[in-house]
Design a protein around this motif. Sequence first.
Motif, short mmCIF file in Angstrom:
data_model
loop_
_atom_site.label_atom_id
_atom_site.label_comp_id
_atom_site.label_asym_id
_atom_site.label_seq_id
_atom_site.Cartn_x
_atom_site.Cartn_y
_atom_site.Cartn_z
N ARG A 45 0.84 -1.22 0.00
CA ARG A 45 0.00 0.00 0.00
C ARG A 45 0.87 1.26 0.00
N ALA A 46 1.94 1.25 0.79
CA ALA A 46 2.82 2.42 0.85
C ALA A 46 3.47 2.66 -0.51
N ARG A 47 3.90 1.60 -1.17
CA ARG A 47 4.52 1.74 -2.49
C ARG A 47 3.50 2.27 -3.50
N GLN A 48 2.30 1.74 -3.44
CA GLN A 48 1.26 2.18 -4.38
C GLN A 48 0.86 3.63 -4.12
N ARG A 49 0.77 4.03 -2.84
CA ARG A 49 0.46 5.44 -2.53
C ARG A 49 1.52 6.37 -3.09
N ALA A 50 2.77 5.90 -3.08
CA ALA A 50 3.88 6.70 -3.60
C ALA A 50 3.94 6.65 -5.13
N TYR A 90 13.30 0.30 2.85
CA TYR A 90 12.08 0.26 2.03
C TYR A 90 11.21 1.47 2.35
N ALA A 91 11.00 1.72 3.64
CA ALA A 91 10.18 2.86 4.05
C ALA A 91 10.74 4.17 3.49
N ASP A 92 12.04 4.34 3.59
CA ASP A 92 12.68 5.54 3.06
C ASP A 92 12.48 5.64 1.55
N GLU A 97 8.08 6.67 6.97
CA GLU A 97 8.85 6.46 8.19
C GLU A 97 8.40 5.13 8.77
N LEU A 98 9.35 4.28 9.15
CA LEU A 98 9.02 3.00 9.76
C LEU A 98 8.73 3.22 11.24
N ARG A 99 7.57 2.75 11.67
CA ARG A 99 7.21 2.82 13.09
C ARG A 99 6.77 1.43 13.53
N ILE A 100 7.23 1.04 14.69
CA ILE A 100 6.85 -0.25 15.25
C ILE A 100 6.15 0.02 16.56
N MET A 101 5.02 -0.64 16.77
CA MET A 101 4.23 -0.36 17.96
C MET A 101 3.76 -1.68 18.57
#
Length: 110
Positions: A45-50, A90-92, A97-101
Amino acid sequence: MALERYKPVALDIETTRKRWRKDPAFAAAYDAMADEFAALAELVRARQRAELTQADVAERMGVAQASVARLEASAGSRKHAPSLATLRRYADAVGCELRIMLTTKRKALR
């Protein structure tokens, strides 16, 4: 003899998943991997949004396109589980930004 044209068969993923989930063993295995499916879906999804292709991301990461394809398809594969460093790259590459929760587990309803 006339050449036959290739006629792809449409695959309805949701219908297929519902049919397979009727098998308790499949449902249990699928549910055990839910977090991995969600994480990998988020990458795509992040790649497609970009508005980037796998090749675009690979170029930005300095890796082969096949490496990005393997990363995006690695659900359940301990052999190709990405490191945090790879996830950060990948996030960059996709402008994120990579976030882990960690969150508290939901208690099972009784």
